[in-house]
Design an enzyme around this catalytic site. Structure first.
Site, short mmCIF file in Angstrom:
data_model
loop_
_atom_site.label_atom_id
_atom_site.label_comp_id
_atom_site.label_asym_id
_atom_site.label_seq_id
_atom_site.Cartn_x
_atom_site.Cartn_y
_atom_site.Cartn_z
N TRP A 100 89.07 -100.77 -88.02
CA TRP A 100 88.09 -100.67 -88.88
C TRP A 100 87.14 -99.43 -88.79
O TRP A 100 86.93 -98.69 -89.57
CB TRP A 100 87.23 -102.00 -89.00
CG TRP A 100 88.23 -103.29 -89.44
CD1 TRP A 100 88.37 -104.23 -88.50
CD2 TRP A 100 89.04 -103.25 -90.55
NE1 TRP A 100 89.19 -105.15 -89.00
CE2 TRP A 100 89.59 -104.62 -90.31
CE3 TRP A 100 89.14 -102.47 -91.63
CZ2 TRP A 100 90.72 -104.97 -91.18
CZ3 TRP A 100 90.28 -103.02 -92.46
CH2 TRP A 100 90.98 -104.31 -92.42
N ASP A 167 78.61 -102.20 -89.73
CA ASP A 167 79.75 -102.89 -90.24
C ASP A 167 79.76 -104.32 -89.52
O ASP A 167 80.27 -104.19 -88.44
CB ASP A 167 81.17 -102.31 -90.12
CG ASP A 167 82.35 -103.17 -90.83
OD1 ASP A 167 81.96 -104.17 -91.02
OD2 ASP A 167 83.48 -102.60 -90.67
N LYS A 191 84.89 -113.35 -94.05
CA LYS A 191 84.99 -113.54 -92.63
C LYS A 191 83.98 -114.71 -92.24
O LYS A 191 84.41 -115.61 -91.28
CB LYS A 191 84.68 -112.24 -91.78
CG LYS A 191 85.74 -111.21 -92.12
CD LYS A 191 86.95 -111.20 -91.37
CE LYS A 191 87.98 -110.24 -91.84
NZ LYS A 191 87.50 -108.73 -92.17
C1 LIG Z 1 88.13 -107.46 -92.45
C2 LIG Z 1 87.28 -106.28 -91.84
C3 LIG Z 1 87.06 -105.06 -92.73
C4 LIG Z 1 87.61 -104.96 -94.13
O1 LIG Z 1 87.15 -105.70 -95.01
P1 LIG Z 1 87.59 -105.75 -96.60
O2 LIG Z 1 86.75 -106.63 -97.26
O3 LIG Z 1 89.20 -106.39 -96.54
O4 LIG Z 1 87.71 -104.44 -97.16
C5 LIG Z 1 86.05 -104.01 -92.41
N1 LIG Z 1 85.51 -104.37 -91.21
C6 LIG Z 1 85.73 -105.26 -90.41
C7 LIG Z 1 84.89 -105.30 -89.07
C8 LIG Z 1 86.68 -106.24 -90.91
O5 LIG Z 1 86.43 -107.37 -89.96
#
Ligand SMILES: *Cc1c(COP(=O)(O)O)cnc(C)c1O
Length: 354
Positions: A100, A167, A191
């Protein structure tokens, strides 16, 4: 029978939330209309959006501290680009801790200079880099607090005067942090907060408006702030379910309460991984994620037996990501302790068979 859901995302949500959300799809709070067939400008939905935004700030301890919470579209992946669009003037720093982070770096490079301040790529991201220094001339430093795929998590954040962007897709609302150290936090809902379709952005207002480029409206945080997260039709269902989950978390005692539960769940599985010779952990011990436990089976001959045992016990979603292999047990907020117990029992039973 409801399965034990260890999925990495989209993932398990609290049962009560699912119940209430299903009812609202049929009829929202006795108004004679479904949640998903009313105007997003109706007083009912405006109240939901306001509640979701204020609960997010309240749980993070950021109320009245100059932050705004937004629920946007496009997933965390759009935030890779959007953060750079709004904040990258000359040069930004990124800590590369996994897939990511790499994707975030790729998008930011479209808009300016990007320096990789530290990386754990050479060891296939099995740890969090430490002891690096952060250049002082960066517009911001970007971090990924929890690496969903590799099962590592930042425990100590770098001390720097440079604005911090993080993030937190896979560990937001799971552990206590001083969230006021961050200038911008983003997280895809799916998540730890709700269904896919909404992304939470928590932004400190005073970092906006400093870049010279023109920003398209949909990518401009200032516009979304001014429009109170209603610039266009928001993802109404995802916002509603996120609001319910945040309310569930608040009623439970907030992040402090869930952190304690999350620590107990993580301790249970990691002690089994460490004590049981049939399994080995993937991530460096000091960097292990409370949310995603990654591990391998040491004797391949036992793999089929383990998979069958898991299946029979109703365990779902523990296959590792293709870039790591092995297994990954994701233990987000709503996963009950009991599910971890079932998995750990199977792991120790397998040892006796092996
Ligand atoms: C799942 C995830 C993403 C991507 O998320 P989307 O909503 O599918 O774009 C980005 N960063 C992390 C840390 C993730 O676990």
């Amino acid at each position: 029978m409801k399965k034990h859901n260890f999925s990495a995302g989209p993932c398990i949500l609290p049962k009560e939330v699912m119940q209430k959300a299903s009812e609202a799809v049929l009829e929202l709070d006795g108004i004679g209309l479904s949640l998903i067939e009313i105007s997003h400008r109706s007083k009912e939905f405006v109240a939901i959006m306001d509640k979701a935004r204020s609960l997010a700030l309240e749980l993070l301890g950021l109320e009245g501290k100059g932050y705004q919470a937004l629920f946007l579209h496009g997933g965390a992946s759009l935030q890779f680009l959007m953060t750079a669009y709004n904040l990258l003037d000359k040069k930004a720093g990124y800590v590369n801790t996994g897939t990511w982070s790499q994707k975030a770096i790729k998008e930011a490079r479209l808009l300016g200079d990007v320096v990789e301040v530290a990386s754990s790529q050479e060891q296939n991201f099995n740890h969090i880099p430490k002891g690096y220094s952060v250049p002082s001339d960066l517009d911001y430093l970007h971090l990924t607090s929890n690496n969903t795929i590799f099962g590592t998590q930042i425990k100590e954040f770098p001390k720097t005067n440079v604005p911090l962007v993080c993030d937190m897709s896979s560990d937001i609302f799971s552990r206590q942090l001083d969230f006021s150290k961050f200038d911008l936090i983003y997280a895809g809902a799916q998540k730890n907060m709700g269904p896919a379709g909404a992304t939470l952005v928590v932004v400190k207002e005073d970092i906006l408006g400093k870049v010279s480029r023109k920003i398209p409206s949909m990518l401009d945080y200032s516009i979304h702030v001014k429009q109170e997260s209603m610039f266009n039709t928001p993802p109404v269902f995802a916002v509603y379910v996120s609001m319910l989950t945040l309310q569930w978390l608040k009623d439970l005692g907030g992040i402090a309460a869930i952190e304690e539960i999350n620590e107990r769940k993580a301790n249970l599985i990691y002690s089994e991984i460490d004590l049981n010779p049939v399994f080995s952990g993937y991530a460096a011990k000091e960097d292990r994620s409370l949310m995603n436990a990654t591990f391998n089976i040491t004797d391949d001959a036992l793999k089929d037996t383990f998979d069958t045992m898991c299946k029979e016990a109703g365990i779902s979603g523990i296959n590792g990501h293709r870039s790591v292999g092995g297994y990954r047990a994701s233990m987000y907020n709503a996963l009950p302790m009991e599910s971890v117990g079932v998995l750990v029992d199977i792991m120790s039973e397998l040892e006796k068979k092996g």
